[in-house]
Design an enzyme around this catalytic site. Structure first.
Site, PDB file in Angstrom:
ATOM      1  N   ASP A  57      -9.888  -3.170  -5.713  1.00 62.83           N
ATOM      2  CA  ASP A  57      -9.871  -2.605  -4.360  1.00 62.83           C
ATOM      3  C   ASP A  57     -11.301  -2.471  -3.840  1.00 62.83           C
ATOM      4  OD1 ASP A  57      -9.009  -1.622  -1.942  1.00 62.83           O
ATOM      5  OD2 ASP A  57      -8.291   0.303  -2.719  1.00 62.83           O
TER       6      ASP A  57
ATOM      7  N   HIS B  96       0.882  -1.168   0.000  1.00 63.33           N
ATOM      8  CA  HIS B  96       0.000   0.000   0.000  1.00 63.33           C
ATOM      9  C   HIS B  96       0.915   1.212   0.000  1.00 63.33           C
ATOM     10  CE1 HIS B  96      -3.584   2.420   1.278  1.00 63.33           C
ATOM     11  NE2 HIS B  96      -2.632   3.165   1.831  1.00 63.33           N
TER      12      HIS B  96
ATOM     13  N   ASN C 174      -8.892   5.751  -1.293  1.00 62.67           N
ATOM     14  CA  ASN C 174      -7.497   5.825  -0.878  1.00 62.67           C
ATOM     15  C   ASN C 174      -6.699   4.759  -1.629  1.00 62.67           C
ATOM     16  OD1 ASN C 174      -5.106   6.327   0.406  1.00 62.67           O
ATOM     17  ND2 ASN C 174      -5.688   5.391   2.352  1.00 62.67           N
TER      18      ASN C 174
END
Length: 398
Positions: free
Chosen positions: A281, A178, A254
């Site tokens: 995601d 990430h 995000n």
């Protein structure tokens, strides 16, 4: 043994396309040819003006089980996947409790096997409780564990990430990154992604560790990964449908929705192979959590249509290239024999109608959560039917 014959369909995978009949017998593709005949025990499907592709692989989903099943659970997430043409998904570790050991891992996998809807893989956290301070016990993980990730937070400590790379290399594991420095993201979200991408590309090159960059969203990170690959770093990466479709901010995810220049860079990265695959995601949230600012969106059900609309319908890439980045390459990253339509191959397939235009309606989403910026958007190209191991799992009678 149950048989299904798909007649007069365009058969497309990453190698090319052809018009053919496809006979499925049991779990596998029995025959691909012209004018194949059906007996009385065969279900015949008219594939005229449809395309048959290998089912899709999603390296990045959140199914919220254990602990957060009011947002999603393994069954609802799996059914959303099937509606989107996916038969293989990789679930992230930010559950409650965090999946940082084999006990939680096995709970998820056993529950998925009992449901028998999709092939679900479960990620394990790099650090205990996703706190970024102490590594999990890499040596205790079973052979079915392929990658580790602290997705949702990222790993700030250079020392911890270096040690993680050494341990991952030692135990034959990959790390999904990430890309975010949380100390920088409050005031420069772009730099926050790029600096971690640069660090971890360098660490991969130095240690030989296998690194996969999740939800890449900036032109800078694409450029860093391109250069890193050219220099021999053991790296791959994904981008998300919403980072290709939207630009200029808006819906809270995000990493955030970026700018037009970033979208163009991502598309160029797909074309030249820098960006290996698409991953959704898929991040379900309740309406209340979303109103409180939780980042993320559901994406499994709209992914194919989104990517087809923005990449293929627009003329940026071919349908064969789309199959490569949604089926073949993500399968390869998981070391799976998946993504090609061949005689004898497992019948994990998706039938799509490329001419179908539709408006995404909230009531049509089968995910528990409805947090999608695509609601109200008109998309082109729709999944008609999904097969897993020869069984019709979406779009027909199982």
């Amino acid at each position: 043994m149950k048989k299904t014959l798909i007649k007069n369909v365009q058969v497309t995978d990453h190698r090319g396309s052809k018009l053919a009949d496809v006979l499925i017998e049991g779990k596998t593709i029995k025959e691909i040819g012209q004018d194949l005949k059906a007996d009385e025990n065969t279900l015949v499907i008219d594939g005229t003006d449809k395309v048959l592709m290998p089912s899709f692989v999603d390296l990045h989903v959140h199914f919220r089980d254990p602990g957060l099943t009011y947002k999603e659970d393994i069954e609802s997430g799996s059914r959303a996947a099937l509606k989107g043409g996916y038969t293989i998904c990789y679930a992230m570790a930010n559950t409650k409790p965090v999946c940082d050991n084999m006990e939680v891992h096995d709970y998820v996998i056993n529950k998925s096997k009992d449901l028998d809807l999709i092939d679900l893989y479960q990620i394990i956290a790099v650090t205990k409780n996703l706190e970024g301070k102490e590594l999990t016990d890499f040596g205790s993980f079973g052979p079915e564990v392929k990658f580790l990730s602290d997705d949702g937070k990222g790993i700030l400590s250079n020392h911890i990430m270096y040690q993680a790379c050494l341990e991952a290399k030692k135990h034959g594991l990959g790390i999904m990154v990430h890309g975010e420095d949380p100390e920088i993201s409050p005031y420069n979200y772009r730099l926050a992604e790029d600096i971690i991408t640069l660090r971890d590309t360098y660490l991969s090159k130095e240690t030989g560790a296998r690194i996969h960059f999740s939800h890449v969203s900036t032109a800078g990170s694409v450029d860093i990964i391109r250069k890193g690959k050219a220099e021999g770093a053991n790296i791959t990466c994904e981008t998300s449908p919403h980072h290709l479709y939207f630009a200029g901010g808006g819906y809270r995810v995000n990493p955030p929705i970026r700018e037009e220049a970033d979208v163009k860079a991502l598309i160029e990265g797909i074309k030249d192979g820098t960006v290996d695959c698409i991953a959704t995601d898929h991040a379900p949230h309740s309406k209340e959590d979303k109103e409180k600012g939780a980042p993320g969106m559901v994406g499994l059900e709209t992914a194919f249509s989104t990517v087809y609309t923005v990449l293929v319908e627009s003329g940026e890439i071919s349908l064969e290239k789309l199959s490569e980045i949604m089926a073949y390459k993500p399968g390869k990253i998981l070391d799976l024999d998946h993504g090609q339509i061949d005689q004898g191959a497992l019948a994990d397939l998706v039938l799509v109608d490329l001419n179908k235009e539709y408006v995404v309606e909230e009531g049509d989403l089968v995910s528990k959560s409805k947090n999608s910026p695509f609601i109200g958007e008109k998309l082109k190209g729709q999944v008609v039917m999904t097969f897993r191991q020869g069984r019709i799992m979406y779009g027909g009678t199982n």
